[in-house]
Design a protein around this motif. Structure first.
Motif, PDB file in Angstrom:
ATOM      1  N   ASN A   1       0.812  -1.220   0.000  1.00  0.00           N
ATOM      2  CA  ASN A   1       0.000   0.000   0.000  1.00  0.00           C
ATOM      3  C   ASN A   1       0.846   1.270   0.000  1.00  0.00           C
ATOM      4  O   ASN A   1       0.557   2.214   0.735  1.00  0.00           O
ATOM      5  CB  ASN A   1      -0.954   0.016   1.202  1.00  0.00           C
ATOM      6  CG  ASN A   1      -1.866  -1.179   1.208  1.00  0.00           C
ATOM      7  OD1 ASN A   1      -2.313  -1.626   0.165  1.00  0.00           O
ATOM      8  ND2 ASN A   1      -2.132  -1.720   2.385  1.00  0.00           N
ATOM      9  N   ALA A   2       1.862   1.314  -0.820  1.00  0.00           N
ATOM     10  CA  ALA A   2       2.728   2.494  -0.884  1.00  0.00           C
ATOM     11  C   ALA A   2       1.968   3.669  -1.485  1.00  0.00           C
ATOM     12  O   ALA A   2       1.385   3.547  -2.566  1.00  0.00           O
ATOM     13  CB  ALA A   2       3.963   2.201  -1.727  1.00  0.00           C
ATOM     14  N   PRO A   3       1.938   4.819  -0.807  1.00  0.00           N
ATOM     15  CA  PRO A   3       1.269   5.993  -1.360  1.00  0.00           C
ATOM     16  C   PRO A   3       2.020   6.526  -2.586  1.00  0.00           C
ATOM     17  O   PRO A   3       3.226   6.284  -2.742  1.00  0.00           O
ATOM     18  CB  PRO A   3       1.279   6.999  -0.216  1.00  0.00           C
ATOM     19  CG  PRO A   3       2.345   6.545   0.705  1.00  0.00           C
ATOM     20  CD  PRO A   3       2.483   5.065   0.517  1.00  0.00           C
ATOM     21  N   ALA A   4       1.331   7.256  -3.424  1.00  0.00           N
ATOM     22  CA  ALA A   4       1.904   7.756  -4.681  1.00  0.00           C
ATOM     23  C   ALA A   4       3.159   8.588  -4.463  1.00  0.00           C
ATOM     24  O   ALA A   4       4.124   8.475  -5.220  1.00  0.00           O
ATOM     25  CB  ALA A   4       0.850   8.556  -5.440  1.00  0.00           C
ATOM     26  N   LYS A   5       3.174   9.425  -3.440  1.00  0.00           N
ATOM     27  CA  LYS A   5       4.343  10.269  -3.179  1.00  0.00           C
ATOM     28  C   LYS A   5       5.580   9.430  -2.884  1.00  0.00           C
ATOM     29  O   LYS A   5       6.662   9.693  -3.405  1.00  0.00           O
ATOM     30  CB  LYS A   5       4.063  11.229  -2.023  1.00  0.00           C
ATOM     31  CG  LYS A   5       5.196  12.180  -1.754  1.00  0.00           C
ATOM     32  CD  LYS A   5       4.853  13.176  -0.661  1.00  0.00           C
ATOM     33  CE  LYS A   5       6.038  14.097  -0.413  1.00  0.00           C
ATOM     34  NZ  LYS A   5       5.782  15.071   0.617  1.00  0.00           N
TER      35      LYS A   5
ATOM     36  N   PRO B   1       3.517  -3.152  -8.949  1.00  0.00           N
ATOM     37  CA  PRO B   1       3.100  -2.191  -7.923  1.00  0.00           C
ATOM     38  C   PRO B   1       3.669  -2.537  -6.547  1.00  0.00           C
ATOM     39  O   PRO B   1       3.474  -3.640  -6.043  1.00  0.00           O
ATOM     40  CB  PRO B   1       1.578  -2.296  -7.936  1.00  0.00           C
ATOM     41  CG  PRO B   1       1.257  -2.728  -9.325  1.00  0.00           C
ATOM     42  CD  PRO B   1       2.380  -3.664  -9.704  1.00  0.00           C
ATOM     43  N   GLY B   2       4.455  -1.624  -5.993  1.00  0.00           N
ATOM     44  CA  GLY B   2       5.027  -1.819  -4.667  1.00  0.00           C
ATOM     45  C   GLY B   2       6.318  -2.606  -4.620  1.00  0.00           C
ATOM     46  O   GLY B   2       6.866  -2.821  -3.547  1.00  0.00           O
ATOM     47  N   VAL B   3       6.846  -3.045  -5.781  1.00  0.00           N
ATOM     48  CA  VAL B   3       8.095  -3.816  -5.831  1.00  0.00           C
ATOM     49  C   VAL B   3       9.134  -2.987  -6.594  1.00  0.00           C
ATOM     50  O   VAL B   3       8.967  -2.722  -7.782  1.00  0.00           O
ATOM     51  CB  VAL B   3       7.906  -5.184  -6.514  1.00  0.00           C
ATOM     52  CG1 VAL B   3       9.222  -5.954  -6.563  1.00  0.00           C
ATOM     53  CG2 VAL B   3       6.823  -5.991  -5.810  1.00  0.00           C
TER      54      VAL B   3
ATOM     55  N   ARG C   1       1.827   5.587   5.915  1.00  0.00           N
ATOM     56  CA  ARG C   1       0.633   5.176   5.187  1.00  0.00           C
ATOM     57  C   ARG C   1       0.722   3.787   4.561  1.00  0.00           C
ATOM     58  O   ARG C   1      -0.161   3.382   3.840  1.00  0.00           O
ATOM     59  CB  ARG C   1       0.324   6.211   4.111  1.00  0.00           C
ATOM     60  CG  ARG C   1       0.014   7.566   4.754  1.00  0.00           C
ATOM     61  CD  ARG C   1      -0.521   8.545   3.776  1.00  0.00           C
ATOM     62  NE  ARG C   1      -1.724   8.025   3.156  1.00  0.00           N
ATOM     63  CZ  ARG C   1      -2.162   8.419   1.985  1.00  0.00           C
ATOM     64  NH1 ARG C   1      -1.535   9.333   1.305  1.00  0.00           N
ATOM     65  NH2 ARG C   1      -3.263   7.899   1.479  1.00  0.00           N
ATOM     66  N   PHE C   2       1.774   3.045   4.815  1.00  0.00           N
ATOM     67  CA  PHE C   2       1.865   1.690   4.278  1.00  0.00           C
ATOM     68  C   PHE C   2       1.633   0.689   5.403  1.00  0.00           C
ATOM     69  O   PHE C   2       1.704   1.035   6.578  1.00  0.00           O
ATOM     70  CB  PHE C   2       3.215   1.455   3.590  1.00  0.00           C
ATOM     71  CG  PHE C   2       4.376   1.477   4.550  1.00  0.00           C
ATOM     72  CD1 PHE C   2       4.795   0.312   5.162  1.00  0.00           C
ATOM     73  CD2 PHE C   2       5.039   2.650   4.834  1.00  0.00           C
ATOM     74  CE1 PHE C   2       5.850   0.323   6.054  1.00  0.00           C
ATOM     75  CE2 PHE C   2       6.098   2.674   5.721  1.00  0.00           C
ATOM     76  CZ  PHE C   2       6.504   1.515   6.330  1.00  0.00           C
ATOM     77  N   THR C   3       1.361  -0.554   5.056  1.00  0.00           N
ATOM     78  CA  THR C   3       1.098  -1.561   6.086  1.00  0.00           C
ATOM     79  C   THR C   3       2.305  -2.447   6.380  1.00  0.00           C
ATOM     80  O   THR C   3       2.334  -3.125   7.393  1.00  0.00           O
ATOM     81  CB  THR C   3      -0.091  -2.448   5.692  1.00  0.00           C
ATOM     82  OG1 THR C   3       0.177  -3.044   4.428  1.00  0.00           O
ATOM     83  CG2 THR C   3      -1.364  -1.627   5.621  1.00  0.00           C
TER      84      THR C   3
END
Length: 91
Positions: free
Chosen positions: A8-12, A26-28, A50-52
């Motif tokens: 759940n990485a935010p766009a920023k 996505p996320g890797v 903001r990530f889990t």
């Protein structure tokens, strides 16, 4: 080589990481950066709320050939046993 997997990485944060690493899924994120850049990127990940969960693996002169760091996921942690890094899972 550095590999970061971020849930759940935010766009920023994704944008910051893609300045230095390639986002293969996505996320890797994967790339070849210096130890200084690697640590600065990891600090950005670690400071983000903001990530889990996140894990970073990077080349290191160890028996396994790599080292890892984790943050964010309270059920998993890196455990070192006899010089080997393993993933410990809490019930």
């Amino acid at each position: 080589m550095v590999v970061m997997v971020i849930d759940n990485a935010p766009a920023k944060l994704r944008g910051e990481l893609t300045k230095w690493l390639m986002e293969v899924k996505p996320g890797v994120f994967v790339g070849q950066v210096s130890a200084m850049v690697r640590e600065r990127l990891w600090n950005k990940v670690y400071e983000n709320e903001r990530f889990t969960g996140a894990v970073m693996l990077y080349s290191m002169n160890t028996e396994q050939g790599f080292a890892m760091e984790m943050c964010g996921d309270p059920k998993r942690r890196v455990v070192e046993i006899n010089g080997l890094q393993l993933i410990g899972v809490r019930g």
